[in-house]
Design an enzyme around this catalytic site. Structure first.
Site, PDB file in Angstrom:
ATOM      1  N   GLY A   9       0.711  -1.212  -0.345  1.00 50.77           N
ATOM      2  CA  GLY A   9      -0.158  -0.008   0.292  1.00 50.77           C
ATOM      3  C   GLY A   9       0.959   1.134  -0.260  1.00 50.77           C
ATOM      4  CB  VAL A  10       2.769   2.451  -2.713  1.00 48.43           C
ATOM      5  CG1 VAL A  10       3.670   2.101  -2.970  1.00 48.43           C
ATOM      6  CG2 VAL A  10       1.646   2.630  -3.923  1.00 48.43           C
ATOM      7  CB  SER A  11       0.153   6.055   1.741  1.00 51.65           C
ATOM      8  OG  SER A  11       1.770   6.348   2.208  1.00 51.65           O
ATOM      9  N   GLY A  12       2.101   7.710  -0.581  1.00 54.31           N
ATOM     10  CA  GLY A  12       3.037   8.681  -0.965  1.00 54.31           C
ATOM     11  C   GLY A  12       3.955   9.230   0.341  1.00 54.31           C
ATOM     12  N   GLY A  13       3.748   8.518   1.500  1.00 55.74           N
ATOM     13  CA  GLY A  13       4.974   9.031   2.145  1.00 55.74           C
ATOM     14  C   GLY A  13       5.966   8.310   2.380  1.00 55.74           C
ATOM     15  CB  VAL A  14       9.075   9.005   4.183  1.00 54.00           C
ATOM     16  CG1 VAL A  14       8.896   9.424   6.121  1.00 54.00           C
ATOM     17  CG2 VAL A  14      10.372   8.091   4.218  1.00 54.00           C
ATOM     18  CG  ASP A  15       6.817   5.891   7.493  1.00 51.76           C
ATOM     19  OD1 ASP A  15       7.571   5.948   8.031  1.00 51.76           O
ATOM     20  OD2 ASP A  15       6.141   6.447   8.727  1.00 51.76           O
ATOM     21  CB  CYS A  99      -9.361   4.145   8.200  1.00 55.03           C
ATOM     22  SG  CYS A  99      -8.192   4.141   6.510  1.00 55.03           S
ATOM     23  N   GLY A 123       2.819   0.546   5.492  1.00 54.71           N
ATOM     24  CA  GLY A 123       3.922   1.099   6.026  1.00 54.71           C
ATOM     25  C   GLY A 123       3.643   1.420   7.313  1.00 54.71           C
ATOM     26  CB  CYS A 195      -7.127  11.630   3.809  1.00 51.57           C
ATOM     27  SG  CYS A 195      -7.106  12.353   3.012  1.00 51.57           S
TER      28      CYS A 195
END
Length: 375
Positions: A9-15, A99, A123, A195
């Site tokens: 799950g790529v959220s667009g954050g560094v983790d 969520c 992450g 969000c």
């Protein structure tokens, strides 16, 4: 192209970026999937499109396929409608918990399997272990970032199909790995809050769905102190946003929310941060979710948290016949709040959790002590 073994799950954050990187480094087939859980409401406050672009850039840098799914309808039905109903009832919900259960480890997991994957990765700062024939959820190694509190509704099926690649790392190390790998998210600020609220004023956002219902602010003895825009905008222990100026005959000290009478639309406040009206020793919950499927005993000692990042609190748990809990703490707890989650731990292992239904804190506006629940 062969199916990925793991979908991150790529959220667009560094983790999540480093979680994907570490899996790629193992040599196994990996793909990224970005979840859109909230449709743009025209306010420009939700960063979903910016985050999506960052997620695409990370997948491009790592050379892995990128997938996109819009779960906003599922999020609305499984998370947001409950969020609004709880606030309307005067409780304080935790949408991050729902969520995770309803979207990230349900619809996301199903989408990953449709892509042919065996498992998912995120992450989150948490760990999974298989011990004694059961899957266990463990705290992340970085105690300050540990997110097991928000994952307490996961069960055996989800944990069996989940990996947390950064759960053993401190945050500083995650940043270092991202920087040295040249990931475009290495210096990106961590997202905070929810969000769908973003950086905007919480009360303003909630007012779009729960219109203001002005009422009285009173002290615990029932003396009128001021007015409020709606009891559901406030939570126990809250200091900010009360807009109480100087009150004749009262000290020039902050006021704190110590009670809410939803039916009468009255907000109760006190000037003592550790007011006796905020303190409780016993908490009653709704039905408990046990990560391993069952409690360790009908009555046992462990530790608990009644909010995220709280220090562990020693307590004794009694499991009721209907699956609810009565939890008695060794020390009084401040602002145990109906609607929030009580999460149990045995050392680093998360046992599960439940929504707080009521406490034994005294109820403002009544002549004697009574179990606090939302009226």
């Amino acid at each position: 192209m062969s199916a990925p073994r793991t979908v991150v799950g790529v959220s667009g954050g560094v983790d999540s970026s480093v979680a994907a990187l570490l899996l790629v480094r193992t040599g196994e087939p990996v793909a990224g999937l970005f979840m859109q859980n909230w449709d743009d409401d025209g306010s420009g406050e939700c960063r979903a499109e910016e985050d999506r672009r960052d997620a695409v850039a990370v997948c491009g840098r790592l050379g892995i396929p990128f997938h996109f799914r819009n779960f906003s309808r599922e999020y609305w039905a499984g998370v947001f409608e409950h969020f609004l109903a709880e606030y309307a009832a005067g409780r304080t919900p935790n949408p991050d918990v729902l969520c995770n259960r309803e979207v990230k480890f349900k619809h996301f997991l199903a989408a990953a399997r449709e892509l042919g994957a065996e498992r998912i990765a995120t992450g989150h700062y948490a760990r999974v272990a298989f011990e004694g024939g059961r899957w266990r959820l463990l705290r992340g190694a970085d105690r300050d970032k540990d997110q097991s509190y928000f994952l307490h509704q996961l069960g055996q099926e989800q944990l069996a199909a989940t990996v947390f690649p950064i759960g053993h790392l401190p945050k500083a190390e995650v940043r270092r790995i991202a920087r040295e790998a040249g990931l475009p998210t290495h210096a990106k600020k961590d997202s905070t809050g929810i969000c769908f609220i973003g950086e905007r004023d919480f009360r303003q956002f909630l007012g779009r769905y729960l219109p203001a219902q002005p009422g009285e602010i009173r002290d615990p003895q029932g003396v009128r102190i001021g007015t409020h825009p709606g009891v559901f905008y406030f939570t126990l222990g809250q200091r900010e946003g009360l807009n109480i100026g100087g009150v004749r005959g009262r000290p020039a000290a902050p006021w704190y929310v110590v009670g809410k009478d939803v039916a009468a639309n009255i907000l109760y406040v006190d000037q003592d941060r550790d007011s006796p009206w905020l303190m409780s020793r016993e908490v009653r919950t709704e039905a408990m979710h046990w990560i391993e499927g069952a409690p360790p005993a009908a009555e046992f000692a462990c530790t608990a948290q009644i909010r995220y990042r709280q220090e562990e609190q020693a307590c004794r748990v009694r499991v009721q016949d209907d699956g609810t809990l009565r939890v008695r703490f060794d020390r009084p707890q401040r602002a145990a709040t109906p609607g929030q989650s009580l999460v149990l731990y045995d050392g680093p292992a998360c046992l599960g959790g439940a929504v707080i239904a009521a406490t034994d804190a005294p109820v403002p506006g009544r002549s004697g002590p009574a179990e606090r629940t939302v009226r």
